[in-house]
Enzyme design. Sequence first.
Site: not given
Length: 233
Positions: A48, A76, A90, A182
């Site tokens: 993203d 992550y 987000d 997310r």
Amino acid sequence: MNFKEGEILCFNKPLRWTSFHLVSRIRLQLCRKMGIKKLKVGHAGTLDPLATGVMIICTGKATKRIEEFQYQTKEYIATIQLGATTPSYDLEKEIDATYPTDHITCEKVKEVLTRFVGEIQQIPPAFSACMVNGTRAYDLARKGKEVELKPKLLVIDEIELLECHLPEIRIRVVCSKGTYIRALARDIGEALESGAHLTGLIRTRVGEIRLEDCMEPEDFPTWLDTQDIETDN
């Protein structure tokens, strides 16, 4: 190096850049350096715009390896704000609802995180690249249309609570292809009987490629000048 025969390049995608922007920039710089008009270049896994971190870019015939990299395990580091939600899960969209967090403790967070380890069903975000009747979900969502996506089976190998400064937490996640961090933030918020959204995301590893192995895009032209590049074929 032979970029037509195929090379693998690893970058730290900058904040607010799309994955397409990074690919386009690298392709342009390679074409200029090689004096050619076209070169096949692609990335192995979208990030993203509000995420940073490992982005694998394949050139020439190495683009055939994109799927191989996409299926490798990802790691992550995610920063999650509890007590508030956004439509995109987000910071792309403004907060649309707030929830109590007084009942949440760091111990409760640790307990809830264990529920997400293993095989899980996850509904992708409406603001995602998933296809809905031939249209990207995010195109529909940004037009205000309702998007209904089906749950997908994922595997989360590890979740570790790195920091707990309520109502903000920081976690490390090791997961399979197709995991939306997310959406994971959304689900963690719901499991804590509150809400949550992602405020920061770094992809620190794809397979064996780690963030420290990656080049900054602004350093690429200088690096390219030091390489012995084959321009035939």
